[in-house]
Design a protein around this motif. Structure first.
Motif, PDB file in Angstrom:
ATOM      1  N   TYR A 366      13.702  15.767  -4.888  1.00 55.98           N
ATOM      2  CA  TYR A 366      13.420  14.888  -3.762  1.00 55.98           C
ATOM      3  C   TYR A 366      14.280  13.624  -3.765  1.00 55.98           C
ATOM      4  CZ  TYR A 366       9.492  18.049  -3.258  1.00 55.98           C
ATOM      5  OH  TYR A 366       8.730  19.181  -3.100  1.00 55.98           O
ATOM      6  N   VAL A 392      13.332   9.983  -1.950  1.00 60.53           N
ATOM      7  CA  VAL A 392      12.747   9.656  -0.636  1.00 60.53           C
ATOM      8  C   VAL A 392      11.458   8.845  -0.752  1.00 60.53           C
ATOM      9  CG1 VAL A 392      13.755  11.629   0.585  1.00 60.53           C
ATOM     10  CG2 VAL A 392      11.579  11.912  -0.601  1.00 60.53           C
ATOM     11  N   PRO A 395       5.014   8.110   1.057  1.00 58.66           N
ATOM     12  CA  PRO A 395       4.320   7.103   1.870  1.00 58.66           C
ATOM     13  C   PRO A 395       2.969   6.743   1.237  1.00 58.66           C
ATOM     14  CG  PRO A 395       5.132   8.896   3.232  1.00 58.66           C
ATOM     15  CD  PRO A 395       5.338   9.307   1.823  1.00 58.66           C
ATOM     16  N   THR A 409       4.164  16.138   1.336  1.00 56.21           N
ATOM     17  CA  THR A 409       4.299  14.999   2.250  1.00 56.21           C
ATOM     18  C   THR A 409       5.197  15.391   3.430  1.00 56.21           C
ATOM     19  OG1 THR A 409       6.223  14.079   1.132  1.00 56.21           O
ATOM     20  CG2 THR A 409       4.098  13.350   0.318  1.00 56.21           C
ATOM     21  N   GLN A 410       4.996  14.638   4.534  1.00 55.48           N
ATOM     22  CA  GLN A 410       5.772  14.921   5.759  1.00 55.48           C
ATOM     23  C   GLN A 410       7.268  14.872   5.478  1.00 55.48           C
ATOM     24  OE1 GLN A 410       4.538  15.990   8.546  1.00 55.48           O
ATOM     25  NE2 GLN A 410       2.447  15.782   7.732  1.00 55.48           N
ATOM     26  N   LYS A 411       7.668  13.884   4.645  1.00 50.36           N
ATOM     27  CA  LYS A 411       9.098  13.646   4.398  1.00 50.36           C
ATOM     28  C   LYS A 411       9.768  14.800   3.669  1.00 50.36           C
ATOM     29  CE  LYS A 411      10.426   9.375   3.150  1.00 50.36           C
ATOM     30  NZ  LYS A 411      10.623   8.366   4.171  1.00 50.36           N
ATOM     31  N   THR A 412       8.985  15.608   2.927  1.00 43.75           N
ATOM     32  CA  THR A 412       9.612  16.623   2.061  1.00 43.75           C
ATOM     33  C   THR A 412       9.400  18.045   2.564  1.00 43.75           C
ATOM     34  OG1 THR A 412       7.631  16.695   0.700  1.00 43.75           O
ATOM     35  CG2 THR A 412       9.356  15.199  -0.024  1.00 43.75           C
ATOM     36  N   LYS A 413       8.793  18.159   3.763  1.00 48.11           N
ATOM     37  CA  LYS A 413       8.482  19.501   4.283  1.00 48.11           C
ATOM     38  C   LYS A 413       9.730  20.374   4.372  1.00 48.11           C
ATOM     39  CE  LYS A 413       4.006  19.817   5.251  1.00 48.11           C
ATOM     40  NZ  LYS A 413       3.084  19.208   6.160  1.00 48.11           N
ATOM     41  N   GLU A 442       8.837   4.024  -0.362  1.00 48.88           N
ATOM     42  CA  GLU A 442       9.587   4.928   0.524  1.00 48.88           C
ATOM     43  C   GLU A 442      11.078   4.571   0.535  1.00 48.88           C
ATOM     44  OE1 GLU A 442       8.196   6.438   4.500  1.00 48.88           O
ATOM     45  OE2 GLU A 442       6.523   5.106   3.959  1.00 48.88           O
ATOM     46  N   ASN A 443      11.894   5.582   0.455  1.00 46.07           N
ATOM     47  CA  ASN A 443      13.358   5.476   0.470  1.00 46.07           C
ATOM     48  C   ASN A 443      13.942   4.646  -0.673  1.00 46.07           C
ATOM     49  OD1 ASN A 443      13.308   6.992   2.840  1.00 46.07           O
ATOM     50  ND2 ASN A 443      12.950   5.128   4.054  1.00 46.07           N
TER      51      ASN A 443
END
Ligand code: ADP
Length: 459
Positions: A366, A392, A395, A409-413, A442-443
């Motif tokens: 990630y 990433v 959240p 998480t949404q970011k890693t889908k 985040e980030n």
């Protein structure tokens, strides 16, 4: 026996005991004072009579005529006998029988004597008149009709009051105990009706700021947890089915497409390579699921031994690097351990390697730079391992969910994964009596900290 029945016996029993002791006390005090008062009365009337007879010159016949006749009303009769200092009777009221003998006389000259028979009270005392240089021995007796009457009334009154008060206590305490315990009945009725099908139901706890309310609250908390874990279990099965069925359906579709016509060797190779990838992913998922199931069902039988954490980390690094050489792993000792024991943990090497692999692979997977720093720290008797990446991040509102099975998480889908690694990791850390913490921005990056108790503490 129900609490309400037990308490309605116990509470009034204690109070009744206290009440009866109190009543007996009052009765005995009254009786003591009545007796003393009557003796004092007999003494003073005896002295009066002797004065009237021998100082005022009133004749014995006069007293005989005014004294109540014994035959008519024996309980109203008072007897007076007056002796001189030698013990000879010098006055005797009608029907009186002298009791003084030589022995009694000697005693009476020193101190008064009192006696009681059939309710009749008798006092014999010496009345010394120093001025006139004379001594009379006076014997006075009578029945304390008014006193005994009061005493009897007091007795009846106490009995009636005791019976009324004890009855009242039984009913009042039963009422209040019943009122206080009523919610328990309601609660247990509701408890009986709660099954796995209606785990959302809760016990009424309003207006109950007492122990029962606390119990209802605790039970509701328990229901919350049960409900959550039950629905997690249900979700687990449906997620697992979905996760396995989707790649299998894709695999089947691709196979059917590949078989529709004859293809070149290159095409077959490329299709088989795709299949290999999908099958690998499924193998990972299935072994993760099996491991999780084993952890939950059979954790007692897992063998534990002393293992060196740094060695396990090196092994993990080698394993990952041979499979994915582009992953960069830095194992750093932030502090030099005081002794080797600080690095030793009682655990299962295979499972601990699984923990380290999951955390390192996640960190690399990630983050764009595919890099994870593993820092080894020590705190008193603990060993702390930080797995830090610059990826990433997670959240804030999702951090609490990442240890739930299949949560991603949404970011890693978009990145491949199943959401099984972290729940498994946490389960293994728990099994080792350790702790796992997450710190993420985040980030910017994520740091997982795993804390184990090392060998130096156990010794
Ligand atoms: P997987 O990585 O196979 O999806 P995990 O259970 O290991 O499953 O992780 C669950 C989820 O937690 C991941 O899908 C990802 O969304 C999030 N996560 C885990 N580790 C990291 C990390 N180092 N950085 C960002 N997100 C992470």
């Amino acid at each position: 026996m129900k609490i309400v029945d037990k308490q309605t016996i116990r509470v009034p029993l204690i109070l009744s005991f206290a009440l009866i002791i109190f009543s007996i006390n009052i009765y005995l005090f009254f009786s003591y004072f009545r007796e003393n008062e009557f003796y004092a009365y007999l003494q003073s009337t005896g002295i009066n009579r002797s004065k009237m007879l021998f100082d005022e010159g009133i004749s014995a016949e006069h007293f005989n005529s005014i004294d109540v006749d014994l035959k008519e009303s024996p309980y109203l009769q008072e007897h007076y006998i007056i002796y001189d200092s030698t013990g000879n009777v010098i006055y005797k009221s009608k029907y009186s029988v002298p009791h003084l003998n030589e022995k009694l006389k000697q005693t009476v000259l020193k101190a008064k004597i009192t006696a009681q028979k059939d309710g009749f009270e008798r006092i014999i005392f010496a009345n010394k008149e120093n001025k006139k240089h004379r001594t009379f021995i006076i014997e006075a007796s009578g029945y304390d009709l008014a006193g005994f009457d009061k005493q009897e009334k007091l007795f009846i009154n106490l009995i009636i009051s005791n019976v009324i008060l004890i009855t009242l206590m039984v009913f009042i305490s039963r009422f209040y105990i019943w009122k206080d315990l009523k919610p328990v009945g309601v609660i247990s009725k509701r408890m009986r009706s709660i099954t796995t099908k209606n785990l959302q139901q809760r016990i009424p706890e309003a207006n109950l700021d007492n122990e029962i309310g606390e119990m209802a609250h605790t039970f509701n908390d328990l229901l919350d947890r049960l409900d959550a874990s039950y629905s997690q279990q249900r979700n687990f099965v449906s997620y697992a089915t979905h996760e396995l069925r989707t790649p299998l359906a894709i695999l089947l579709g691709n196979t059917q497409v590949a078989l529709m016509k004859t293809r070149s060797a290159e095409e077959y190779i490329s299709t088989l390579k795709n299949f290999e990838q999908d099958i690998n992913s499924m193998v990972n998922l299935i072994s993760g699921l099996l491991e999780l199931a084993r952890m939950n069902a059979d954790s007692q039988s897992i063998p534990f031994a002393d293992v060196r954490i740094d060695e396990l980390l090196w092994q993990t690094e080698n394993m990952i690097k041979s499979k994915t050489p582009m992953y960069k792993i830095n194992i750093i000792f932030e502090e030099i351990p005081e002794n080797d024991e600080s690095l030793i943990v009682n655990g299962n090497a295979e499972l601990l390697i699984l923990v380290f692999r999951n955390l390192i692979e996640n960190g690399c997977k990630y983050s764009e730079n595919n890099k994870v720093d593993v820092k080894i720290n020590f705190d008193k008797n603990k060993i702390l391992l930080d797995f830090a990446d610059e990826g990433v991040g997670i959240p804030l509102n999702e951090i609490e969910h990442i240890f739930e099975p299949f949560y991603r998480t949404q970011k890693t889908k978009a990145i491949s994964g199943h959401g099984i690694g972290l729940p498994l990791t946490k389960r293994i850390v728990d099994l080792h009596g350790g702790e796992i913490l997450v710190n993420s921005t985040e980030n910017v990056g994520t740091t997982f900290t795993v804390i184990f108790t090392n060998k130096s503490r156990i010794n």
